[in-house]
Scaffold this active site. Sequence first.
Site, PDB file in Angstrom:
ATOM      1  N   CYS A  24       0.834  -1.200   0.000  1.00  0.00           N
ATOM      2  CA  CYS A  24       0.000   0.000   0.000  1.00  0.00           C
ATOM      3  C   CYS A  24       0.869   1.250   0.000  1.00  0.00           C
ATOM      4  CB  CYS A  24      -0.886   0.028   1.243  1.00  0.00           C
ATOM      5  SG  CYS A  24      -1.904  -1.444   1.409  1.00  0.00           S
ATOM      6  N   GLY A  50      -1.151   0.887  -4.945  1.00  0.00           N
ATOM      7  CA  GLY A  50      -2.413   0.238  -4.598  1.00  0.00           C
ATOM      8  C   GLY A  50      -3.536   0.850  -5.391  1.00  0.00           C
ATOM      9  N   ASN A 124       0.968   0.039   5.767  1.00  0.00           N
ATOM     10  CA  ASN A 124       1.609  -0.609   4.623  1.00  0.00           C
ATOM     11  C   ASN A 124       2.479  -1.724   5.169  1.00  0.00           C
ATOM     12  OD1 ASN A 124       4.287   0.361   2.333  1.00  0.00           O
ATOM     13  ND2 ASN A 124       2.883  -1.336   2.223  1.00  0.00           N
ATOM     14  N   GLY A 125       2.223  -2.942   4.714  1.00  0.00           N
ATOM     15  CA  GLY A 125       3.034  -4.063   5.185  1.00  0.00           C
ATOM     16  C   GLY A 125       2.176  -5.269   5.455  1.00  0.00           C
ATOM     17  N   TYR A 265      11.085  -3.340  -8.502  1.00  0.00           N
ATOM     18  CA  TYR A 265       9.821  -3.231  -9.224  1.00  0.00           C
ATOM     19  C   TYR A 265       8.859  -2.188  -8.676  1.00  0.00           C
ATOM     20  CZ  TYR A 265       5.042  -4.457 -10.614  1.00  0.00           C
ATOM     21  OH  TYR A 265       3.764  -4.401 -11.067  1.00  0.00           O
ATOM     22  N   ASP A 368      13.074  -7.312 -18.517  1.00  0.00           N
ATOM     23  CA  ASP A 368      11.943  -7.118 -17.602  1.00  0.00           C
ATOM     24  C   ASP A 368      12.482  -7.107 -16.175  1.00  0.00           C
ATOM     25  OD1 ASP A 368       9.385  -6.704 -16.773  1.00  0.00           O
ATOM     26  OD2 ASP A 368       8.574  -8.583 -17.560  1.00  0.00           O
TER      27      ASP A 368
END
Length: 489
Positions: A24, A50, A124-125, A265, A368
Amino acid sequence: MSNHSSLLDDRVMPTDLDEPHEECGLFGIFGVPSAAEFIYTGLFAQQHRGQEGAGMVVSDGTRLRYHKGVGHVHDVFQAENIHALGGSMGIGHVRYSTTGASRPQNVQPLIAECVDGLWAIAHNGNLTNAATLRRNYQRSGSIFQTTTDSEVLVHLLADPHYRNRCQHVGRALAELRGAFAFLLMTRDCVMAARDPLGFRPLSLGTLDGGYVFASETCALRQVGATFVRDIEPGELVQVTARGLASYRFAEVAPRTAQCVFEQVYFARPDSNIFGYNVHQTRIQYGMQLAKEHPVEADIVIPIPDSGVAAALGYSRASGILFDMGFIRNHYVGRTFIMPEQGKRARGIDMKLSIMPDVVRGKRVVMVDDSIVRGNTVQRRVSFLREAGAREVHVRISCPPIRHPCFFGIDFATTTELVADGRNVEQVRDYIGADSLGYLSEEGLLAPFADGPRKFCRACFNGDYPADISQMRGKLDLEERQAEEGVGHE
Ligand code: SF4
Protein backbone atom coordinates in the site's frame (compact mmCIF):
# COMPACT_ATOMS: atom_id res chain seq x y z
CA MET A 1 -17.64 1.45 -6.79
CA SER A 2 -18.67 1.92 -3.22
CA ASN A 3 -17.65 4.95 -1.24
CA HIS A 4 -18.04 5.93 2.39
CA SER A 5 -18.07 9.48 3.59
CA SER A 6 -19.18 10.69 6.96
CA LEU A 7 -18.60 12.14 10.35
CA LEU A 8 -17.52 9.27 12.52
CA ASP A 9 -20.59 8.04 14.26
CA ASP A 10 -22.40 6.07 11.59
CA ARG A 11 -20.07 3.27 10.65
CA VAL A 12 -21.54 -0.18 10.26
CA MET A 13 -19.08 -2.67 8.82
CA PRO A 14 -19.71 -6.38 8.26
CA THR A 15 -17.15 -8.99 9.34
CA ASP A 16 -15.66 -11.87 7.39
CA LEU A 17 -12.28 -13.27 6.69
CA ASP A 18 -9.99 -13.00 3.73
CA GLU A 19 -6.39 -12.31 2.87
CA PRO A 20 -4.42 -9.80 4.86
CA HIS A 21 -1.51 -9.47 2.42
CA GLU A 22 -1.13 -6.05 0.96
CA GLU A 23 1.22 -3.51 -0.52
CA CYS A 24 0.00 0.00 0.00
CA GLY A 25 0.90 3.66 -0.08
CA LEU A 26 0.68 6.12 2.81
CA PHE A 27 0.52 9.88 2.92
CA GLY A 28 0.10 12.11 5.97
CA ILE A 29 0.34 15.81 6.64
CA PHE A 30 0.22 18.17 9.62
CA GLY A 31 0.01 21.94 9.85
CA VAL A 32 -1.18 23.09 6.43
CA PRO A 33 -4.38 24.68 5.22
CA SER A 34 -6.61 22.30 3.25
CA ALA A 35 -4.84 19.09 4.22
CA ALA A 36 -7.26 17.07 2.08
CA GLU A 37 -5.99 18.65 -1.15
CA PHE A 38 -2.40 17.70 -0.30
CA ILE A 39 -3.42 14.19 0.70
CA TYR A 40 -5.29 13.76 -2.58
CA THR A 41 -2.17 14.79 -4.50
CA GLY A 42 0.07 12.62 -2.35
CA LEU A 43 -2.14 9.57 -2.85
CA PHE A 44 -2.41 10.22 -6.55
CA ALA A 45 1.40 10.24 -6.80
CA GLN A 46 1.45 6.83 -5.12
CA GLN A 47 -1.41 5.24 -7.05
CA HIS A 48 0.97 2.55 -8.32
CA ARG A 49 1.25 1.19 -4.75
CA GLY A 50 -2.41 0.24 -4.60
CA GLN A 51 -5.27 0.52 -7.01
CA GLU A 52 -8.11 -1.20 -5.24
CA GLY A 53 -9.08 1.35 -2.64
CA ALA A 54 -8.27 4.81 -1.38
CA GLY A 55 -9.23 6.82 1.65
CA MET A 56 -8.34 9.75 3.81
CA VAL A 57 -9.19 11.04 7.28
CA VAL A 58 -8.83 14.74 8.07
CA SER A 59 -9.04 16.57 11.39
CA ASP A 60 -9.88 20.19 12.06
CA GLY A 61 -8.60 19.83 15.61
CA THR A 62 -11.90 18.77 17.08
CA ARG A 63 -13.52 16.38 14.65
CA LEU A 64 -12.35 13.70 12.25
CA ARG A 65 -13.99 13.43 8.87
CA TYR A 66 -13.28 10.73 6.34
CA HIS A 67 -13.98 9.64 2.84
CA LYS A 68 -12.94 6.33 1.35
CA GLY A 69 -13.98 3.78 -1.22
CA VAL A 70 -13.04 1.03 -3.62
CA GLY A 71 -11.23 2.09 -6.78
CA HIS A 72 -8.54 4.47 -7.98
CA VAL A 73 -7.91 7.76 -6.21
CA HIS A 74 -9.66 9.74 -8.92
CA ASP A 75 -12.64 7.38 -8.76
CA VAL A 76 -13.01 7.63 -5.01
CA PHE A 77 -12.52 11.37 -4.58
CA GLN A 78 -14.49 14.09 -6.30
CA ALA A 79 -13.97 17.81 -5.71
CA GLU A 80 -16.94 17.96 -3.34
CA ASN A 81 -15.48 15.17 -1.16
CA ILE A 82 -12.18 17.01 -0.88
CA HIS A 83 -13.87 20.30 -0.01
CA ALA A 84 -16.01 18.61 2.64
CA LEU A 85 -12.91 17.35 4.43
CA GLY A 86 -11.89 20.55 6.15
CA GLY A 87 -8.85 20.54 8.42
CA SER A 88 -5.14 21.13 8.67
CA MET A 89 -3.99 17.56 9.31
CA GLY A 90 -4.81 14.15 7.97
CA ILE A 91 -3.67 10.78 6.74
CA GLY A 92 -4.46 8.86 3.56
CA HIS A 93 -3.99 5.43 2.11
CA VAL A 94 -4.06 3.63 -1.23
CA ARG A 95 -4.68 -0.04 -0.90
CA TYR A 96 -3.80 -3.21 -2.67
CA SER A 97 -5.11 -6.54 -1.43
CA THR A 98 -5.21 -10.15 -2.57
CA THR A 99 -8.21 -12.31 -3.44
CA GLY A 100 -11.41 -11.51 -1.70
CA ALA A 101 -10.26 -8.44 0.17
CA SER A 102 -11.35 -5.70 -2.22
CA ARG A 103 -14.20 -4.63 -0.01
CA PRO A 104 -15.22 -1.22 1.26
CA GLN A 105 -14.88 -2.23 4.91
CA ASN A 106 -11.21 -3.02 4.41
CA VAL A 107 -10.34 0.29 2.77
CA GLN A 108 -8.09 2.35 5.00
CA PRO A 109 -7.54 4.45 7.01
CA LEU A 110 -9.30 2.33 9.59
CA ILE A 111 -11.12 4.38 12.18
CA ALA A 112 -11.94 3.37 15.71
CA GLU A 113 -13.20 5.00 18.85
CA CYS A 114 -11.13 4.22 21.92
CA VAL A 115 -11.59 5.56 25.43
CA ASP A 116 -9.28 8.49 24.67
CA GLY A 117 -11.04 9.40 21.43
CA LEU A 118 -10.99 8.53 17.77
CA TRP A 119 -8.01 6.98 16.05
CA ALA A 120 -7.33 6.66 12.36
CA ILE A 121 -4.81 4.09 11.15
CA ALA A 122 -3.16 3.53 7.78
CA HIS A 123 -0.84 0.57 7.27
CA ASN A 124 1.61 -0.61 4.62
CA GLY A 125 3.03 -4.06 5.19
CA ASN A 126 1.98 -7.38 6.57
CA LEU A 127 1.80 -8.35 10.24
CA THR A 128 3.00 -11.91 10.65
CA ASN A 129 1.48 -12.34 14.12
CA ALA A 130 -1.87 -10.72 13.29
CA ALA A 131 -3.79 -14.01 13.30
CA THR A 132 -2.59 -14.88 16.80
CA LEU A 133 -3.29 -11.41 18.18
CA ARG A 134 -6.69 -11.39 16.54
CA ARG A 135 -7.61 -14.79 17.94
CA ASN A 136 -6.50 -13.78 21.42
CA TYR A 137 -8.56 -10.60 21.34
CA GLN A 138 -11.57 -12.40 19.94
CA ARG A 139 -11.32 -14.99 22.71
CA SER A 140 -11.47 -12.20 25.25
CA GLY A 141 -14.58 -10.73 23.62
CA SER A 142 -13.27 -8.23 21.08
CA ILE A 143 -15.14 -7.79 17.83
CA PHE A 144 -13.31 -7.10 14.59
CA GLN A 145 -14.92 -4.98 11.93
CA THR A 146 -12.59 -5.67 9.02
CA THR A 147 -10.62 -8.63 7.73
CA THR A 148 -7.31 -6.75 7.53
CA ASP A 149 -4.29 -7.60 9.63
CA SER A 150 -3.96 -3.87 10.38
CA GLU A 151 -6.98 -3.90 12.68
CA VAL A 152 -5.09 -5.69 15.43
CA LEU A 153 -3.32 -2.39 16.09
CA VAL A 154 -6.70 -0.81 16.82
CA HIS A 155 -7.24 -3.41 19.54
CA LEU A 156 -3.76 -2.97 20.94
CA LEU A 157 -4.35 0.79 21.11
CA ALA A 158 -7.65 0.22 22.89
CA ASP A 159 -6.13 -2.28 25.30
CA PRO A 160 -5.89 -0.71 28.79
CA HIS A 161 -2.70 -2.69 29.24
CA TYR A 162 -0.91 -0.32 26.86
CA ARG A 163 -2.56 2.98 27.75
CA ASN A 164 -0.95 6.41 27.73
CA ARG A 165 -0.53 8.13 24.39
CA CYS A 166 2.82 8.01 22.66
CA GLN A 167 4.27 5.61 25.16
CA HIS A 168 1.24 3.41 24.77
CA VAL A 169 1.43 3.59 20.98
CA GLY A 170 5.05 2.51 21.18
CA ARG A 171 4.16 -0.35 23.50
CA ALA A 172 1.39 -1.44 21.15
CA LEU A 173 3.71 -1.30 18.14
CA ALA A 174 6.28 -3.36 20.00
CA GLU A 175 3.75 -6.22 20.12
CA LEU A 176 3.58 -6.42 16.35
CA ARG A 177 5.73 -8.70 14.21
CA GLY A 178 6.46 -8.58 10.52
CA ALA A 179 6.40 -5.59 8.22
CA PHE A 180 4.75 -2.30 8.95
CA ALA A 181 4.88 1.33 8.12
CA PHE A 182 2.04 3.02 9.97
CA LEU A 183 0.47 6.44 9.94
CA LEU A 184 -1.81 7.08 12.91
CA MET A 185 -3.91 10.07 13.74
CA THR A 186 -6.02 11.45 16.56
CA ARG A 187 -7.88 14.72 16.37
CA ASP A 188 -4.73 16.70 17.27
CA CYS A 189 -1.77 14.50 16.40
CA VAL A 190 -0.22 12.59 13.50
CA MET A 191 2.20 9.72 14.15
CA ALA A 192 4.44 7.71 11.84
CA ALA A 193 6.26 4.46 12.59
CA ARG A 194 8.31 1.76 10.87
CA ASP A 195 8.88 -1.78 12.09
CA PRO A 196 12.26 -2.54 13.69
CA LEU A 197 13.60 -4.21 10.53
CA GLY A 198 12.35 -1.41 8.27
CA PHE A 199 10.75 -3.58 5.58
CA ARG A 200 8.59 -0.82 4.12
CA PRO A 201 9.65 2.73 3.30
CA LEU A 202 8.31 5.83 5.02
CA SER A 203 9.82 9.29 4.65
CA LEU A 204 9.46 12.61 6.45
CA GLY A 205 9.35 16.00 4.76
CA THR A 206 8.51 19.59 5.60
CA LEU A 207 6.13 21.95 3.88
CA ASP A 208 5.52 25.59 4.85
CA GLY A 209 6.32 24.93 8.50
CA GLY A 210 4.23 21.76 8.55
CA TYR A 211 5.23 18.11 8.29
CA VAL A 212 4.56 15.53 5.60
CA PHE A 213 4.91 11.75 5.61
CA ALA A 214 4.88 9.53 2.53
CA SER A 215 5.75 5.98 1.56
CA GLU A 216 7.69 7.34 -1.38
CA THR A 217 9.59 10.57 -1.83
CA CYS A 218 7.91 11.14 -5.21
CA ALA A 219 4.80 12.09 -3.24
CA LEU A 220 6.75 14.59 -1.11
CA ARG A 221 8.01 16.27 -4.24
CA GLN A 222 4.58 16.23 -5.84
CA VAL A 223 3.12 18.36 -3.03
CA GLY A 224 6.12 20.69 -2.92
CA ALA A 225 7.53 19.31 0.33
CA THR A 226 11.23 19.07 1.12
CA PHE A 227 12.61 15.66 2.04
CA VAL A 228 14.11 15.61 5.54
CA ARG A 229 14.87 11.97 6.28
CA ASP A 230 13.45 8.46 6.40
CA ILE A 231 11.62 7.36 9.52
CA GLU A 232 14.09 5.00 11.19
CA PRO A 233 13.31 1.32 11.66
CA GLY A 234 11.88 0.99 15.18
CA GLU A 235 11.13 4.72 15.43
CA LEU A 236 7.83 6.41 16.24
CA VAL A 237 7.51 10.06 15.24
CA GLN A 238 4.76 12.21 16.70
CA VAL A 239 3.71 15.61 15.36
CA THR A 240 1.48 17.91 17.41
CA ALA A 241 1.03 21.67 17.72
CA ARG A 242 4.12 21.58 19.97
CA GLY A 243 6.24 20.24 17.11
CA LEU A 244 7.88 16.96 16.19
CA ALA A 245 9.11 14.39 18.70
CA SER A 246 10.85 11.08 18.06
CA TYR A 247 10.68 7.93 20.21
CA ARG A 248 12.15 4.48 19.85
CA PHE A 249 9.79 1.58 20.48
CA ALA A 250 12.45 -1.00 19.63
CA GLU A 251 16.20 -1.23 20.04
CA VAL A 252 18.33 -0.51 17.00
CA ALA A 253 18.59 -3.91 15.31
CA PRO A 254 22.03 -5.23 14.24
CA ARG A 255 20.62 -5.58 10.74
CA THR A 256 17.62 -4.27 8.86
CA ALA A 257 15.49 -6.00 6.22
CA GLN A 258 14.50 -3.26 3.84
CA CYS A 259 12.64 -4.71 0.89
CA VAL A 260 14.94 -4.83 -2.12
CA PHE A 261 11.93 -5.49 -4.32
CA GLU A 262 10.89 -1.87 -3.81
CA GLN A 263 13.98 -1.03 -5.86
CA VAL A 264 13.45 -3.82 -8.40
CA TYR A 265 9.82 -3.23 -9.22
CA PHE A 266 7.48 -1.56 -6.87
CA ALA A 267 8.60 2.00 -6.25
CA ARG A 268 8.33 4.84 -8.73
CA PRO A 269 11.62 5.58 -10.54
CA ASP A 270 11.68 9.18 -9.31
CA SER A 271 11.53 8.09 -5.68
CA ASN A 272 14.49 7.67 -3.38
CA ILE A 273 13.83 4.51 -1.40
CA PHE A 274 15.99 3.64 1.62
CA GLY A 275 18.39 6.37 0.50
CA TYR A 276 18.84 5.23 -3.10
CA ASN A 277 17.26 6.61 -6.25
CA VAL A 278 15.16 3.90 -7.84
CA HIS A 279 15.86 4.88 -11.46
CA GLN A 280 19.62 4.93 -10.94
CA THR A 281 19.54 1.60 -9.12
CA ARG A 282 17.63 0.01 -11.99
CA ILE A 283 20.12 1.36 -14.54
CA GLN A 284 22.92 -0.23 -12.50
CA TYR A 285 20.96 -3.49 -12.44
CA GLY A 286 20.76 -3.41 -16.24
CA MET A 287 24.47 -2.71 -16.60
CA GLN A 288 25.32 -5.52 -14.22
CA LEU A 289 22.94 -7.83 -16.09
CA ALA A 290 24.78 -7.10 -19.34
CA LYS A 291 28.05 -8.07 -17.66
CA GLU A 292 26.62 -11.25 -16.17
CA HIS A 293 24.60 -12.35 -19.21
CA PRO A 294 25.99 -10.90 -22.45
CA VAL A 295 24.46 -11.93 -25.77
CA GLU A 296 24.87 -10.98 -29.42
CA ALA A 297 21.74 -9.09 -30.44
CA ASP A 298 20.44 -6.21 -32.57
CA ILE A 299 18.21 -4.33 -30.11
CA VAL A 300 17.45 -4.11 -26.41
CA ILE A 301 13.80 -3.49 -25.60
CA PRO A 302 12.23 -2.97 -22.18
CA ILE A 303 8.96 -4.13 -20.79
CA PRO A 304 7.62 -0.70 -19.92
CA ASP A 305 7.51 0.92 -17.46
CA SER A 306 9.50 -0.80 -14.74
CA GLY A 307 11.89 -2.52 -17.17
CA VAL A 308 12.89 0.69 -18.95
CA ALA A 309 15.76 1.74 -16.70
CA ALA A 310 17.29 -1.75 -16.59
CA ALA A 311 17.04 -2.00 -20.39
CA LEU A 312 18.78 1.38 -20.69
CA GLY A 313 21.52 0.07 -18.42
CA TYR A 314 21.82 -3.13 -20.44
CA SER A 315 22.05 -1.12 -23.65
CA ARG A 316 24.68 1.22 -22.21
CA ALA A 317 26.88 -1.58 -20.93
CA SER A 318 26.51 -3.82 -23.99
CA GLY A 319 26.51 -1.18 -26.72
CA ILE A 320 23.37 -2.76 -28.22
CA LEU A 321 20.82 -0.26 -29.52
CA PHE A 322 17.91 0.58 -27.17
CA ASP A 323 14.45 0.76 -28.69
CA MET A 324 10.82 0.49 -27.65
CA GLY A 325 9.38 -2.82 -28.81
CA PHE A 326 6.30 -2.51 -26.64
CA ILE A 327 4.10 0.49 -25.97
CA ARG A 328 2.26 0.58 -22.69
CA ASN A 329 -1.37 1.50 -22.36
CA HIS A 330 -1.31 3.65 -19.25
CA TYR A 331 -5.02 3.37 -18.70
CA VAL A 332 -4.79 -0.30 -17.72
CA GLY A 333 -3.72 -1.16 -14.18
CA ARG A 334 -0.42 -2.88 -13.48
CA THR A 335 -1.27 -6.57 -13.77
CA PHE A 336 0.89 -7.47 -10.82
CA ILE A 337 -1.36 -5.67 -8.41
CA MET A 338 -4.65 -6.87 -9.79
CA PRO A 339 -6.17 -9.32 -7.34
CA GLU A 340 -7.40 -12.32 -9.28
CA GLN A 341 -5.77 -14.64 -11.80
CA GLY A 342 -8.54 -13.93 -14.28
CA LYS A 343 -7.98 -10.21 -14.02
CA ARG A 344 -4.26 -10.76 -14.47
CA ALA A 345 -4.79 -12.71 -17.67
CA ARG A 346 -7.11 -10.10 -19.13
CA GLY A 347 -4.79 -7.28 -18.11
CA ILE A 348 -1.88 -8.77 -20.00
CA ASP A 349 -3.67 -8.47 -23.33
CA MET A 350 -4.72 -4.92 -22.68
CA LYS A 351 -1.56 -3.54 -21.20
CA LEU A 352 1.13 -3.68 -23.89
CA SER A 353 1.04 -3.24 -27.64
CA ILE A 354 3.86 -4.62 -29.72
CA MET A 355 5.69 -2.54 -32.36
CA PRO A 356 6.21 -5.08 -35.18
CA ASP A 357 8.36 -2.75 -37.29
CA VAL A 358 10.85 -2.40 -34.44
CA VAL A 359 11.37 -6.10 -33.78
CA ARG A 360 10.80 -7.77 -37.18
CA GLY A 361 13.84 -9.75 -38.32
CA LYS A 362 15.85 -8.69 -35.24
CA ARG A 363 17.67 -10.54 -32.49
CA VAL A 364 15.92 -9.01 -29.50
CA VAL A 365 17.01 -8.68 -25.87
CA MET A 366 13.84 -8.20 -23.84
CA VAL A 367 14.51 -6.78 -20.36
CA ASP A 368 11.94 -7.12 -17.60
CA ASP A 369 12.14 -6.49 -13.88
CA SER A 370 11.03 -9.90 -12.62
CA ILE A 371 9.26 -13.15 -13.40
CA VAL A 372 6.62 -14.27 -10.92
CA ARG A 373 4.22 -16.78 -12.42
CA GLY A 374 5.82 -16.77 -15.86
CA ASN A 375 2.62 -16.51 -17.87
CA THR A 376 3.14 -12.82 -18.60
CA VAL A 377 6.68 -13.13 -19.93
CA GLN A 378 5.71 -16.27 -21.84
CA ARG A 379 3.04 -14.36 -23.75
CA ARG A 380 5.36 -11.47 -24.45
CA VAL A 381 7.97 -13.77 -25.89
CA SER A 382 5.34 -15.27 -28.17
CA PHE A 383 4.12 -11.77 -29.16
CA LEU A 384 7.67 -10.97 -30.23
CA ARG A 385 7.98 -14.14 -32.26
CA GLU A 386 4.59 -13.56 -33.91
CA ALA A 387 5.78 -10.05 -34.82
CA GLY A 388 8.80 -11.52 -36.60
CA ALA A 389 11.62 -11.33 -34.02
CA ARG A 390 14.39 -13.69 -35.12
CA GLU A 391 15.64 -14.45 -31.60
CA VAL A 392 14.28 -13.50 -28.19
CA HIS A 393 16.71 -13.29 -25.28
CA VAL A 394 15.09 -12.51 -21.93
CA ARG A 395 17.04 -10.70 -19.24
CA ILE A 396 15.57 -10.21 -15.77
CA SER A 397 16.86 -7.54 -13.39
CA CYS A 398 16.48 -9.64 -10.24
CA PRO A 399 17.23 -13.26 -9.28
CA PRO A 400 14.64 -16.04 -9.68
CA ILE A 401 11.73 -15.60 -7.24
CA ARG A 402 11.40 -18.96 -5.53
CA HIS A 403 9.81 -18.09 -2.19
CA PRO A 404 6.66 -16.24 -1.18
CA CYS A 405 6.81 -12.85 0.52
CA PHE A 406 5.23 -12.58 3.97
CA PHE A 407 6.08 -8.93 4.39
CA GLY A 408 3.62 -7.09 2.25
CA ILE A 409 4.11 -7.93 -1.40
CA ASP A 410 1.71 -10.33 -3.04
CA PHE A 411 3.87 -13.02 -4.55
CA ALA A 412 1.91 -16.11 -5.30
CA THR A 413 2.00 -19.12 -3.06
CA THR A 414 5.13 -21.17 -3.71
CA THR A 415 3.53 -23.55 -6.16
CA GLU A 416 2.48 -20.66 -8.41
CA LEU A 417 6.01 -19.28 -8.73
CA VAL A 418 7.43 -20.43 -12.04
CA ALA A 419 10.97 -20.65 -10.64
CA ASP A 420 9.87 -22.90 -7.78
CA GLY A 421 11.23 -26.35 -8.55
CA ARG A 422 12.57 -25.26 -11.96
CA ASN A 423 16.13 -24.36 -12.83
CA VAL A 424 16.88 -21.44 -15.16
CA GLU A 425 16.97 -23.68 -18.24
CA GLN A 426 13.55 -25.11 -17.36
CA VAL A 427 12.11 -21.60 -16.88
CA ARG A 428 13.63 -20.59 -20.24
CA ASP A 429 11.95 -23.56 -21.83
CA TYR A 430 8.63 -22.68 -20.13
CA ILE A 431 8.64 -19.09 -21.38
CA GLY A 432 9.87 -20.09 -24.85
CA ALA A 433 12.91 -17.77 -25.01
CA ASP A 434 16.17 -18.46 -26.85
CA SER A 435 18.10 -17.59 -23.71
CA LEU A 436 17.29 -16.39 -20.21
CA GLY A 437 19.52 -14.58 -17.74
CA TYR A 438 18.66 -13.42 -14.24
CA LEU A 439 20.62 -10.85 -12.23
CA SER A 440 22.64 -12.55 -9.49
CA GLU A 441 21.99 -11.89 -5.79
CA GLU A 442 25.40 -10.20 -5.61
CA GLY A 443 24.40 -7.97 -8.53
CA LEU A 444 21.14 -7.17 -6.79
CA LEU A 445 22.97 -5.81 -3.76
CA ALA A 446 25.89 -4.24 -5.64
CA PRO A 447 24.43 -0.70 -5.78
CA PHE A 448 24.09 -0.50 -1.98
CA ALA A 449 26.65 0.07 0.72
CA ASP A 450 26.51 -2.80 3.23
CA GLY A 451 23.63 -4.36 1.26
CA PRO A 452 23.67 -7.85 2.83
CA ARG A 453 23.04 -6.35 6.31
CA LYS A 454 20.41 -3.90 5.15
CA PHE A 455 18.17 -5.58 2.62
CA CYS A 456 15.66 -8.39 2.69
CA ARG A 457 15.82 -10.71 -0.31
CA ALA A 458 13.98 -13.65 1.18
CA CYS A 459 11.83 -14.16 -1.91
CA PHE A 460 15.02 -14.97 -3.78
CA ASN A 461 16.97 -17.01 -1.24
CA GLY A 462 14.39 -18.16 1.34
CA ASP A 463 16.38 -16.57 4.17
CA TYR A 464 13.51 -14.88 6.03
CA PRO A 465 14.70 -12.11 8.35
CA ALA A 466 11.72 -12.46 10.72
CA ASP A 467 9.75 -15.33 12.18
CA ILE A 468 7.23 -16.51 9.62
CA SER A 469 6.14 -19.74 11.29
CA GLN A 470 2.56 -18.51 11.73
CA MET A 471 2.41 -17.37 8.12
CA ARG A 472 3.99 -20.57 6.85
CA GLY A 473 1.18 -22.58 8.47
CA LYS A 474 -1.35 -20.35 6.79
CA LEU A 475 0.40 -20.72 3.45
CA ASP A 476 0.51 -24.50 3.77
CA LEU A 477 -3.23 -24.46 4.40
CA GLU A 478 -3.84 -22.21 1.40
CA GLU A 479 -1.77 -24.42 -0.85
CA ARG A 480 -3.60 -27.52 0.36
CA GLN A 481 -6.90 -25.75 -0.25
CA ALA A 482 -5.77 -24.67 -3.72
CA GLU A 483 -4.81 -28.24 -4.56
CA GLU A 484 -8.18 -29.44 -3.29
CA GLY A 485 -9.97 -26.75 -5.26
CA VAL A 486 -11.08 -24.79 -2.21
CA GLY A 487 -11.03 -21.06 -2.96
CA HIS A 488 -11.63 -17.99 -0.90
CA GLU A 489 -15.25 -17.01 -0.62
S1 SF4 B 1 10.57 -11.30 0.66
FE1 SF4 B 1 11.12 -10.14 -1.21
S2 SF4 B 1 9.32 -8.85 -1.62
FE2 SF4 B 1 9.14 -9.59 0.49
S3 SF4 B 1 10.07 -8.00 1.78
FE3 SF4 B 1 11.67 -9.49 1.33
S4 SF4 B 1 12.66 -8.68 -0.56
FE4 SF4 B 1 10.69 -7.66 -0.35
